[in-house]
Design a protein around this motif. Sequence first.
Motif, PDB file in Angstrom:
ATOM      1  N   PRO A 246      66.303 -13.448 -22.027  1.00 43.17           N
ATOM      2  CA  PRO A 246      65.811 -14.384 -23.048  1.00 43.17           C
ATOM      3  C   PRO A 246      66.386 -15.782 -22.845  1.00 43.17           C
ATOM      4  CG  PRO A 246      67.436 -12.899 -23.981  1.00 43.17           C
ATOM      5  CD  PRO A 246      67.165 -12.396 -22.593  1.00 43.17           C
ATOM      6  N   TYR A 247      65.646 -16.772 -23.263  1.00 46.87           N
ATOM      7  CA  TYR A 247      66.119 -18.151 -23.260  1.00 46.87           C
ATOM      8  C   TYR A 247      66.009 -18.693 -24.685  1.00 46.87           C
ATOM      9  CZ  TYR A 247      61.157 -19.447 -23.329  1.00 46.87           C
ATOM     10  OH  TYR A 247      59.836 -19.575 -23.685  1.00 46.87           O
ATOM     11  N   THR A 248      66.607 -19.837 -24.929  1.00 45.59           N
ATOM     12  CA  THR A 248      66.639 -20.422 -26.268  1.00 45.59           C
ATOM     13  C   THR A 248      65.707 -21.631 -26.319  1.00 45.59           C
ATOM     14  OG1 THR A 248      68.915 -19.709 -26.603  1.00 45.59           O
ATOM     15  CG2 THR A 248      68.095 -21.465 -28.025  1.00 45.59           C
ATOM     16  N   ALA A 249      64.753 -21.604 -27.244  1.00 39.24           N
ATOM     17  CA  ALA A 249      63.809 -22.717 -27.432  1.00 39.24           C
ATOM     18  C   ALA A 249      64.047 -23.368 -28.782  1.00 39.24           C
ATOM     19  CB  ALA A 249      62.371 -22.214 -27.332  1.00 39.24           C
ATOM     20  N   ALA A 250      63.762 -24.659 -28.836  1.00 37.25           N
ATOM     21  CA  ALA A 250      63.971 -25.421 -30.069  1.00 37.25           C
ATOM     22  C   ALA A 250      62.898 -25.114 -31.101  1.00 37.25           C
ATOM     23  CB  ALA A 250      63.969 -26.913 -29.754  1.00 37.25           C
ATOM     24  N   ILE A 251      63.263 -25.227 -32.353  1.00 29.92           N
ATOM     25  CA  ILE A 251      62.316 -25.209 -33.473  1.00 29.92           C
ATOM     26  C   ILE A 251      62.475 -26.541 -34.188  1.00 29.92           C
ATOM     27  CG2 ILE A 251      61.577 -24.094 -35.596  1.00 29.92           C
ATOM     28  CD1 ILE A 251      62.902 -21.533 -34.631  1.00 29.92           C
ATOM     29  N   PRO A 252      61.478 -27.430 -34.128  1.00 30.47           N
ATOM     30  CA  PRO A 252      61.647 -28.745 -34.757  1.00 30.47           C
ATOM     31  C   PRO A 252      61.702 -28.654 -36.271  1.00 30.47           C
ATOM     32  CG  PRO A 252      59.418 -28.490 -33.870  1.00 30.47           C
ATOM     33  CD  PRO A 252      60.189 -27.277 -33.444  1.00 30.47           C
ATOM     34  N   ALA A 253      62.460 -29.543 -36.862  1.00 33.83           N
ATOM     35  CA  ALA A 253      62.519 -29.618 -38.323  1.00 33.83           C
ATOM     36  C   ALA A 253      61.173 -30.092 -38.872  1.00 33.83           C
ATOM     37  CB  ALA A 253      63.616 -30.594 -38.740  1.00 33.83           C
ATOM     38  N   ARG A 254      60.878 -29.695 -40.079  1.00 40.05           N
ATOM     39  CA  ARG A 254      59.692 -30.226 -40.765  1.00 40.05           C
ATOM     40  C   ARG A 254      60.049 -31.601 -41.330  1.00 40.05           C
ATOM     41  NH1 ARG A 254      55.523 -26.825 -42.073  1.00 40.05           N
ATOM     42  NH2 ARG A 254      55.777 -24.638 -41.485  1.00 40.05           N
ATOM     43  N   ILE A 255      59.207 -32.590 -41.039  1.00 39.63           N
ATOM     44  CA  ILE A 255      59.532 -33.948 -41.479  1.00 39.63           C
ATOM     45  C   ILE A 255      58.450 -34.558 -42.376  1.00 39.63           C
ATOM     46  CG2 ILE A 255      60.942 -34.377 -39.439  1.00 39.63           C
ATOM     47  CD1 ILE A 255      58.624 -36.156 -38.399  1.00 39.63           C
ATOM     48  N   ALA A 256      57.373 -33.836 -42.647  1.00 41.95           N
ATOM     49  CA  ALA A 256      56.265 -34.416 -43.413  1.00 41.95           C
ATOM     50  C   ALA A 256      56.740 -35.028 -44.723  1.00 41.95           C
ATOM     51  CB  ALA A 256      55.191 -33.363 -43.671  1.00 41.95           C
ATOM     52  N   ASP A 257      57.683 -34.376 -45.387  1.00 41.16           N
ATOM     53  CA  ASP A 257      58.166 -34.855 -46.686  1.00 41.16           C
ATOM     54  C   ASP A 257      59.646 -35.189 -46.673  1.00 41.16           C
ATOM     55  OD1 ASP A 257      55.609 -34.402 -47.969  1.00 41.16           O
ATOM     56  OD2 ASP A 257      56.070 -32.263 -47.875  1.00 41.16           O
ATOM     57  N   ILE A 258      60.195 -35.420 -45.484  1.00 42.09           N
ATOM     58  CA  ILE A 258      61.632 -35.618 -45.356  1.00 42.09           C
ATOM     59  C   ILE A 258      62.084 -36.897 -46.062  1.00 42.09           C
ATOM     60  CG2 ILE A 258      61.514 -36.931 -43.203  1.00 42.09           C
ATOM     61  CD1 ILE A 258      63.969 -35.404 -42.232  1.00 42.09           C
ATOM     62  N   ALA A 259      63.244 -36.847 -46.664  1.00 43.78           N
ATOM     63  CA  ALA A 259      63.878 -38.034 -47.238  1.00 43.78           C
ATOM     64  C   ALA A 259      64.910 -38.526 -46.230  1.00 43.78           C
ATOM     65  CB  ALA A 259      64.539 -37.700 -48.572  1.00 43.78           C
ATOM     66  N   LEU A 260      64.579 -39.580 -45.519  1.00 44.89           N
ATOM     67  CA  LEU A 260      65.460 -40.074 -44.466  1.00 44.89           C
ATOM     68  C   LEU A 260      66.684 -40.752 -45.076  1.00 44.89           C
ATOM     69  CD1 LEU A 260      62.797 -41.573 -42.047  1.00 44.89           C
ATOM     70  CD2 LEU A 260      64.202 -39.543 -41.642  1.00 44.89           C
ATOM     71  N   ASP A 261      67.851 -40.326 -44.647  1.00 44.12           N
ATOM     72  CA  ASP A 261      69.110 -40.868 -45.146  1.00 44.12           C
ATOM     73  C   ASP A 261      69.695 -41.784 -44.075  1.00 44.12           C
ATOM     74  OD1 ASP A 261      71.377 -41.398 -46.580  1.00 44.12           O
ATOM     75  OD2 ASP A 261      72.378 -39.502 -46.066  1.00 44.12           O
ATOM     76  N   LEU A 262      69.282 -43.039 -44.073  1.00 46.33           N
ATOM     77  CA  LEU A 262      69.709 -44.000 -43.065  1.00 46.33           C
ATOM     78  C   LEU A 262      70.714 -44.971 -43.658  1.00 46.33           C
ATOM     79  CD1 LEU A 262      66.208 -44.826 -41.503  1.00 46.33           C
ATOM     80  CD2 LEU A 262      67.903 -43.176 -40.674  1.00 46.33           C
ATOM     81  N   SER A 263      71.605 -45.477 -42.810  1.00 45.76           N
ATOM     82  CA  SER A 263      72.635 -46.392 -43.288  1.00 45.76           C
ATOM     83  C   SER A 263      72.021 -47.739 -43.650  1.00 45.76           C
ATOM     84  CB  SER A 263      73.697 -46.592 -42.202  1.00 45.76           C
ATOM     85  OG  SER A 263      73.180 -47.402 -41.161  1.00 45.76           O
ATOM     86  N   PRO A 264      72.663 -48.478 -44.539  1.00 43.25           N
ATOM     87  CA  PRO A 264      72.165 -49.833 -44.870  1.00 43.25           C
ATOM     88  C   PRO A 264      72.061 -50.735 -43.651  1.00 43.25           C
ATOM     89  CG  PRO A 264      73.788 -49.101 -46.486  1.00 43.25           C
ATOM     90  CD  PRO A 264      73.808 -48.087 -45.379  1.00 43.25           C
ATOM     91  N   ASP A 265      73.009 -50.621 -42.714  1.00 45.69           N
ATOM     92  CA  ASP A 265      72.956 -51.452 -41.509  1.00 45.69           C
ATOM     93  C   ASP A 265      71.718 -51.129 -40.681  1.00 45.69           C
ATOM     94  OD1 ASP A 265      75.269 -52.739 -42.195  1.00 45.69           O
ATOM     95  OD2 ASP A 265      76.559 -51.585 -40.833  1.00 45.69           O
ATOM     96  N   THR A 266      71.395 -49.842 -40.551  1.00 42.62           N
ATOM     97  CA  THR A 266      70.210 -49.439 -39.792  1.00 42.62           C
ATOM     98  C   THR A 266      68.945 -49.992 -40.437  1.00 42.62           C
ATOM     99  OG1 THR A 266      71.259 -47.407 -38.994  1.00 42.62           O
ATOM    100  CG2 THR A 266      68.849 -47.457 -39.016  1.00 42.62           C
TER     101      THR A 266
END
Length: 393
Positions: A32-52
């Motif tokens: 077996p190998y390991t494959a990624a499962i992407p996060a769901r982002i349709a309704d995501i609340a992005l927590d970005l820094s004020p500088d960004t």
Amino acid sequence: MGTALTYESRRLPRADEPLYASRRQNLLRREPYTAAIPARIADIALDLSPDTLAEADDASAALVRFDSETTHFPAPFSAVLLRSESASSSQIEQLTSGTRAIAEAVIGERADGNAPLIVSNVRAMEAAIALADDISDASIIAMQKALLGDSAPDAVGRYRAEQVWVGGRLPHDASFVPPHHDRVPEAMADLVAFARRTDLPVLVQAAVAHAQFETIHPFPDGNGRTGRALLHAMLRHGGILRHLAVPVSAGLLSDIDGYFDALTAYRRGEADAIVQVFSSASLQAVDNARRLAAAMAALQAGWDSRLTGIRADAAARSIATATLEYPVINLATAMRATGASKPAVTNGLAQLVERGVLAPGNSKRRKRVWVNQEVLDALDAFVARAGRRNYAD
């Protein structure tokens, strides 16, 4: 967790085992190998820094200002920027070609090497911009088809139906394994829903959508270039750019490692880095593109001075302007670009050679062309600036 990946165990189909492989490889394929499962982002609340967020706001304002300056640029400059973006995006994927080779490919005078593939990327960018009002599965597939329809027709028209991976001969030793293909349709539907949101700053949304697209890796080939075309579609869709395709990929070239590191950070759940990378790339792209516009305006003024006093010089002036877009030009392209007759264009080309604006030459296909070396030099200078972390000249 935000944008952080989760993972699952998968197996390669036994039917795919090659006839000629080492015992180790065949044994490894059965594990077996390991494959990624992407996060769901349709309704995501992005927590970005004020500088960004502040940097993204500054970059967005710079893009809007530059786009509004389009009336001050030489006539075909939007096409020049589009081609510069396409060439830079291809260079990130290690598809490189000289400015003359690309110019020959644009007018059909070169069919070998990377230059025709880079010109295909122009078509993908054009498709992205044309479809900007419809960010959907169909439009994203159309972008990739415009990119690879000629060179890899079997790889277009649909999302992938096989496992892919980045680096290594098998997914077991790859540097990154995108989601299994049976997860791609759902992941892309989630991405499209995110791209259609109207509650996020446009550049932030476009950067996150790009990172999610690269994480899903929905196509068997062309994901990087299609993902950057999608970024431009979203900038157009969000009203940041209305007239130009600013060469953001040229801005990325100054720190390609930083770009890929930001994608890795995004997959750990840290979205700030990818927004910062695209904000910085946008600011640098605007600066570099503005320098290119100034250089081309100076060239055009110099040609006008050289052409002063030429009798029946209208065709010559029109051809000179056309060489900003087509620095290598043939008779057919000059006639199409100017709308002038064959005798007028032939005479205009002769006048431009006489006054030192153009030089006669032969293309890769051994056909007669005329070369504006000054424009090629200006484009080479643009490329050189894009590849340096800090430029001051």
